[in-house]
Enzyme design. Structure first.
Site, PDB file in Angstrom:
ATOM      1  N   ALA A 194       0.839  -1.199   0.000  1.00 26.56           N
ATOM      2  CA  ALA A 194       0.000   0.000   0.000  1.00 26.56           C
ATOM      3  C   ALA A 194       0.877   1.254   0.000  1.00 26.56           C
ATOM      4  CB  ALA A 194      -0.924   0.005   1.210  1.00 26.56           C
TER       5      ALA A 194
ATOM      6  N   GLY B  65      16.457   0.842  15.841  1.00 22.82           N
ATOM      7  CA  GLY B  65      16.778   0.178  14.583  1.00 22.82           C
ATOM      8  C   GLY B  65      17.053  -1.306  14.714  1.00 22.82           C
TER       9      GLY B  65
ATOM     10  N   ILE C 100      19.153  -2.832  16.629  1.00 21.11           N
ATOM     11  CA  ILE C 100      19.607  -3.322  17.926  1.00 21.11           C
ATOM     12  C   ILE C 100      18.503  -4.139  18.594  1.00 21.11           C
ATOM     13  CG2 ILE C 100      20.504  -2.669  20.189  1.00 21.11           C
ATOM     14  CD1 ILE C 100      21.341   0.008  18.954  1.00 21.11           C
TER      15      ILE C 100
ATOM     16  N   GLY D  29      21.830  11.532   4.207  1.00 21.94           N
ATOM     17  CA  GLY D  29      20.642  10.712   4.401  1.00 21.94           C
ATOM     18  C   GLY D  29      20.369  10.330   5.835  1.00 21.94           C
TER      19      GLY D  29
ATOM     20  N   LYS E  30      10.451   6.906  21.691  1.00 26.29           N
ATOM     21  CA  LYS E  30      11.171   5.669  22.001  1.00 26.29           C
ATOM     22  C   LYS E  30      11.338   5.496  23.509  1.00 26.29           C
ATOM     23  CE  LYS E  30      13.679   5.918  17.629  1.00 26.29           C
ATOM     24  NZ  LYS E  30      14.970   6.253  16.977  1.00 26.29           N
TER      25      LYS E  30
END
Length: 433
Positions: free
Chosen positions: A47, A136, A138, A189, A207
């Protein structure tokens, strides 16, 4: 005996950098994943907002659709990497109500309204996994949620945002100012075109809320997290930090306060140069988890990026897919402790304060008396002739002993009002000592 299906239907919501890497891994490792799961993982649709937009060649354009609801309805496993609160929340609740297992990397949604998703998954008897939402690649969510389930976590402290760590690291090692470092992070980036969520601390706060909820079996939302970003950190702050043997890091800290409460905060802090967190460079993350029986554990690795995040997502996909094939279900929300969430004022920390003061006898005595009046004592003090002030001014750098944050904050306000203090140049907390 549960009969294994020939294939599990996988839906992907979102196909940006992370989504594309998920497709790449699902495609390149299809045979290995099938062997690990006991059934093939078949992508039945992706999607996206714009089906005509350019895509990486690994993405089969025949799978693209802008009808996410219909895609969710015909899937066994739904992977969500679109981000944001809506329509992600509505789509994931629809998937859960339809009996699909859900894997998400959406820290903003989980930090804002995770309990709604947890409760829905519990009612429906399906899995909700989110390893990729924090740090990420980890492995952090699973150890806190499962491996330490028999222990009592007392503190979680660490770097959970790669963009800000890169920016602060460039300021420290190359002498860049914040704006230069952010532009460089964008060019590489590491940072979005709009880096607000990172540099203002919002990403780290989401987080921190997730980790605190898991660690302390208590519902903690992003709104409960004291949040300060790095926009106020200057090149001069970095130089002052070096003078006292520290580096500046954006830290997420969740800790028990007494037996019945927790405090959760995100802010820049001074870390001793010999502390392991000080050597975390670039876009890497590192988190310390302290538990009564296990002691201190450190988790380190790449905290962002398409491939690392996709790795964490695929780990969750394999787990929920195995449950679909062989039966069983992962852990549900644990919020039994229901601890109070306190304001940052109740946390214990230390401050480094830099004042521009009149360069004459008796100034330090007046400053020390003001601190003592608030129950705050000085650990170290340094004085130097001001680079920017006149000949009759000096810069006074103070590091306090540990005290309640509320007392330290009140002290700074009082110092600003002293006749001998021309300006409060910098205030940073000191952690990890």
């Amino acid at each position: 005996m549960v009969e294994s299906p020939q294939a599990l239907r996988v839906a992907l919501l979102g196909c940006g950098v992370v989504g594309t890497e998920v497709v790449r891994l699902l495609t390149a490792q299809a045979d290995d994943l099938a062997a690990r799961v006991g059934a093939r993982l078949e992508i039945v649709g992706i999607a996206v907002r714009d089906v005509q937009a350019p895509r990486d060649a690994v993405v089969d354009r025949a799978l693209l659709t802008d009808d996410a609801s219909a895609l969710v309805d015909r899937s066994d496993v739904v992977i969500e990497v679109m981000g944001g609160i809506e329509p992600a929340r509505t789509l994931l609740l629809r998937a859960i109500d339809g009996g699909a297992a859900v894997v998400t990397a959406n820290k903003a949604l989980l930090g804002h309204d995770g309990p709604t998703l947890y409760a829905a998954a519990d009612r429906a008897g399906v899995d909700l996994y989110f390893e990729a939402a924090v740090a990420g690649a980890i492995p952090l969510v699973r150890p806190v949620r499962e491996s330490l389930a028999g222990d009592r976590v007392t503190r979680v402290l660490g770097i959970v945002n790669g963009t800000t760590n890169y920016v602060l690291d460039e300021m420290t090692t190359k002498g860049l100012d914040a704006a230069q470092a952010v532009r460089q992070a964008q060019a590489l980036g590491f940072a979005e075109a709009d880096p607000t969520a990172d540099v203002e601390g919002h990403d780290a706060a989401a987080k921190a809320a997730i980790l605190a909820s898991l660690a302390f079996h208590t519902r903690v939302s992003t709104d409960d997290v004291h949040c300060e970003g790095i926009t106020g950190v200057t090149a001069q702050d970095v130089r002052w930090a070096a003078q006292t043997g520290h580096v500046i890091k954006l830290l997420a800290i969740a800790e028990r306060i007494g037996d019945g409460a927790v405090a959760v905060r995100v802010h820049p802090a001074l870390v001793p140069a010999d502390h392991p967190l000080a050597s975390v460079h670039g876009g890497f993350n590192a988190v310390f988890v302290e538990a009564e029986a296990a002691g201190e554990l450190m988790f380190y690795g790449r905290g962002a990026g398409g491939a690392p995040t996709a790795s964490a997502i695929l780990g969750d996909v394999v787990t929920v897919a195995r449950h679909r094939v062989g039966g069983g279900k992962g852990p549900v929300e644990s919020s039994y402790a229901d601890l109070g969430v306190l304001d940052i004022g109740e946390a214990t920390t230390r401050y480094q304060i830099v004042l521009r003061v009149a360069d004459r006898p008796g100034v330090l005595a007046q400053v020390s008396a003001e601190l003592a009046g608030h129950g705050v004592s000085i650990e170290t003090v340094r004085q130097a002739r001001s680079d920017l002030g006149g000949d009759e001014q000096a810069d006074l750098l103070l590091v306090t002993h540990a005290s309640r944050d509320a007392a330290l904050s009140a002290t700074v306000r009082a110092l600003a009002g002293l006749p001998v203090v021309d300006a409060v140049l910098s205030v940073l907390r000191v952690e990890g000592a």
